[in-house]
Design an enzyme around this catalytic site. Structure first.
Site, PDB file in Angstrom:
ATOM      1  N   TYR A  47      63.679  32.844  40.745  1.00 56.24           N
ATOM      2  CA  TYR A  47      64.320  34.197  40.965  1.00 56.24           C
ATOM      3  C   TYR A  47      64.935  34.794  39.675  1.00 56.24           C
ATOM      4  O   TYR A  47      65.089  33.925  38.778  1.00 56.24           O
ATOM      5  CB  TYR A  47      65.699  34.105  41.894  1.00 56.24           C
ATOM      6  CG  TYR A  47      65.721  35.196  42.948  1.00 56.24           C
ATOM      7  CD1 TYR A  47      65.570  36.396  42.983  1.00 56.24           C
ATOM      8  CD2 TYR A  47      65.573  34.566  44.354  1.00 56.24           C
ATOM      9  CE1 TYR A  47      65.278  37.130  44.071  1.00 56.24           C
ATOM     10  CE2 TYR A  47      65.420  35.223  45.480  1.00 56.24           C
ATOM     11  CZ  TYR A  47      65.457  36.692  45.088  1.00 56.24           C
ATOM     12  OH  TYR A  47      65.261  37.364  46.484  1.00 56.24           O
ATOM     13  N   GLU A  49      65.843  38.229  38.734  1.00 54.22           N
ATOM     14  CA  GLU A  49      66.345  39.769  38.887  1.00 54.22           C
ATOM     15  C   GLU A  49      66.735  40.263  37.320  1.00 54.22           C
ATOM     16  O   GLU A  49      67.463  39.315  36.603  1.00 54.22           O
ATOM     17  CB  GLU A  49      67.222  40.014  39.707  1.00 54.22           C
ATOM     18  CG  GLU A  49      67.048  40.064  41.048  1.00 54.22           C
ATOM     19  CD  GLU A  49      67.895  40.158  42.233  1.00 54.22           C
ATOM     20  OE1 GLU A  49      69.083  40.163  42.050  1.00 54.22           O
ATOM     21  OE2 GLU A  49      67.742  40.584  43.518  1.00 54.22           O
ATOM     22  N   ASP A 193      48.726  58.506  36.951  1.00 59.03           N
ATOM     23  CA  ASP A 193      48.606  57.260  37.599  1.00 59.03           C
ATOM     24  C   ASP A 193      46.900  56.976  37.432  1.00 59.03           C
ATOM     25  O   ASP A 193      46.024  57.400  38.006  1.00 59.03           O
ATOM     26  CB  ASP A 193      48.900  57.776  38.971  1.00 59.03           C
ATOM     27  CG  ASP A 193      48.445  56.354  40.080  1.00 59.03           C
ATOM     28  OD1 ASP A 193      48.093  55.565  39.532  1.00 59.03           O
ATOM     29  OD2 ASP A 193      49.078  56.412  41.128  1.00 59.03           O
ATOM     30  N   THR A 219      47.854  50.201  38.753  1.00 61.62           N
ATOM     31  CA  THR A 219      47.731  48.945  39.244  1.00 61.62           C
ATOM     32  C   THR A 219      47.234  47.899  38.360  1.00 61.62           C
ATOM     33  O   THR A 219      46.543  48.408  37.252  1.00 61.62           O
ATOM     34  CB  THR A 219      46.699  48.998  40.637  1.00 61.62           C
ATOM     35  OG1 THR A 219      45.474  49.405  40.097  1.00 61.62           O
ATOM     36  CG2 THR A 219      47.179  49.937  41.502  1.00 61.62           C
ATOM     37  N   LYS A 222      42.580  46.597  40.003  1.00 57.93           N
ATOM     38  CA  LYS A 222      41.276  47.311  40.170  1.00 57.93           C
ATOM     39  C   LYS A 222      40.454  46.899  38.895  1.00 57.93           C
ATOM     40  O   LYS A 222      40.043  46.025  38.833  1.00 57.93           O
ATOM     41  CB  LYS A 222      41.619  48.832  40.497  1.00 57.93           C
ATOM     42  CG  LYS A 222      42.413  48.719  41.910  1.00 57.93           C
ATOM     43  CD  LYS A 222      42.758  50.270  42.292  1.00 57.93           C
ATOM     44  CE  LYS A 222      43.960  50.311  43.432  1.00 57.93           C
ATOM     45  NZ  LYS A 222      44.258  51.718  43.544  1.00 57.93           N
ATOM     46  N   ARG A 228      47.077  41.374  42.069  1.00 56.63           N
ATOM     47  CA  ARG A 228      47.632  42.499  42.663  1.00 56.63           C
ATOM     48  C   ARG A 228      48.779  42.784  42.110  1.00 56.63           C
ATOM     49  O   ARG A 228      49.889  41.996  42.206  1.00 56.63           O
ATOM     50  CB  ARG A 228      47.853  42.212  44.358  1.00 56.63           C
ATOM     51  CG  ARG A 228      46.393  41.661  45.057  1.00 56.63           C
ATOM     52  CD  ARG A 228      46.631  42.088  46.612  1.00 56.63           C
ATOM     53  NE  ARG A 228      46.316  43.579  46.734  1.00 56.63           N
ATOM     54  CZ  ARG A 228      45.137  43.989  46.689  1.00 56.63           C
ATOM     55  NH1 ARG A 228      44.010  43.397  46.468  1.00 56.63           N
ATOM     56  NH2 ARG A 228      45.091  45.352  46.868  1.00 56.63           N
TER      57      ARG A 228
END
Ligand SMILES: *Cc1c(COP(=O)(O)O)cnc(C)c1O
Length: 423
Positions: A47, A49, A193, A219, A222, A228
């Protein structure tokens, strides 16, 4: 512990599916073994954060270094001065940007989904169309390209607070400079984008959005060929032009607003295993080998478009500047859905896609979208594109003939054995 064969047998089948077929889905690619190794690492247990050096959890010494590496490499790749590499996906990156820069009910202007835009640019079924008031620009029927005068007219009529350029199925380059002029005229922020062509943009094969757009999202899986995921970048940080304040009433720099838009705005803990895989992929994207790769992706796309046009396919805008193209199949008397279904039986994977001015539903569609990012990773070159188009043509012309489809599939499976993946 006993291996979970139920799951791993299915993963093995998917592995074989990827090996056997021709992958033409424009948004897919094959990440390298190193990228997959990082994504499958022990980092999934952590974790973290917050941001490197400012975490809400202890024990972040190594993930901090990893996340900083990912940030430094993406900044180098795009000439950015700031990046947040935590968005879990492209959609999450856009959600974080909108949450950070807009208030509910604000107007946004994006590229029409039915002309190749993305759900997160204002579709009624997406948060972006529900929380904000969307309007759209599209392409011209005759040319299949965007008319900037019409974008300007729509912007002046609607007065959006955010203008979005970028798409999921637009084969031409973007005139970011003109978009910026329009944004300045109406007092809007400009978001690019670049989820699809980001790999080609990174290596200078297409116009540079960071020169003109306030904010850039992409992203990472691609053309960028990473795990991903998504990310947000700025070239120049700036005071937010709308004087947006935090809940405590403080006006902040855009980078700081965007960091908060990601966490705590729209996400919880970052996926540090995926961030490590992003760092690996960005390192690869800085290499000479990747430069050769993106050049080949573009050459392959151009060869494929030419071959499709020569065989009588209606390629929107008659060609491509990037890695993908949209084919209107109405002249071939088959729907996108039927074409997709016939092609997958031949182990050719494409996706059905709305075409501009489509008269069919998104579930049927009049077209298919194809791209060369994955087959280029596989090792195919320009001279292979005509063979692929010949197979597509044959399957579509014989889409109800199982014998023809089966023979094409055997030929493709045999052909692909010469191009092993994941070695
Ligand atoms: C693919 C894509 C996205 C969404 O990416 P996900 O990772 O699937 O959430 C967003 N915008 C554009 C333009 C895309 O092509």
């Amino acid at each position: 512990m006993q291996k979970d064969n139920q799951v791993f047998d299915l993963i093995q089948k998917e592995h074989e599916r990827q090996l056997n077929g021709l992958e033409l889905i424009a948004s897919e690619n094959f990440a390298s073994p190193q990228v997959m190794e990082a994504a499958g690492s022990v980092l999934t247990n952590k974790y973290a954060e917050g941001l490197p050096g400012k975490r809400y959890y202890a024990g972040c010494e190594f993930v901090d270094q990893i996340e900083n590496l990912a940030i430094d490499r993406i900044k180098e790749l795009f000439g950015a001065t700031w990046a947040n590499v935590q968005p879990h996906s492209g959609a999450q990156a856009n959600a974080a940007v909108m949450l950070a820069t807009l208030n509910a009910g604000d107007k946004i202007l994006g590229f029409d989904l039915s002309h190749g835009g993305h759900l997160t640019h204002g579709s009624a079924v997406n948060f972006s169309g529900k929380l904000y008031q969307p309007s759209f620009y599209g392409v011209e029927k005759e040319t299949g390209t965007i008319d900037m005068d019409k974008v300007a007219d729509t912007a002046k009529k609607e007065m959006p607070k955010l203008i979005i350029c970028g798409a999921s199925a637009y084969s031409r380059d973007w005139d970011y400079e003109s978009f910026r002029a329009i944004a300045d005229e109406v007092g809007a922020l400009l978001l690019a984008d670049i989820s699809h062509p980001s790999g080609l943009i990174a290596r200078g094969l297409l116009n540079d959005p960071l020169e003109y757009c306030h904010i850039v999202t992409t992203t990472t899986h691609k053309t960028l060929r990473g795990p991903r995921g998504g990310l947000i970048m700025l070239r120049d940080d700036f005071e937010n032009p709308f004087g947006l304040k935090t809940p405590k009433g403080v006006v902040r720099k855009m980078s700081s607003l965007l960091d908060s838009g990601v966490f705590p705005g729209t996400q919880g803990g970052p996926l540090e295993h995926v961030i490590a895989a992003k760092a690996v992929a960005f390192g690869e994207a800085l290499s000479d080998k990747y430069m050769d790769y993106v050049l080949q992706v573009q050459k392959n796309a151009q060869a494929m478009a030419t071959s499709l046009v020569n065989r009588g396919f209606d390629v929107i805008s008659q060609g491509t500047d990037n890695h993908l193209m949209l084919i209107d199949l109405r002249s071939k008397d088959i729907t996108g859905k039927d074409a997709e279904n016939a092609l997958i039986k031949a182990d050719i994977t494409v996706n059905k896609n709305m075409v501009p001015f489509d008269d069919k539903s998104p579930f049927v569609t009049s077209g298919i979208r194809v791209g060369t990012a994955a087959i280029t990773t596989r090792g195919l070159v320009e001279s292979d594109m005509d063979r692929i188009v010949e197979y597509i043509d044959k399957v579509i012309a014989n889409h109800e003939n199982e014998t023809v489809i089966n023979s094409v599939r055997s030929e493709i499976n045999e052909w692909m054995k010469g191009y092993p993946l994941f070695k």
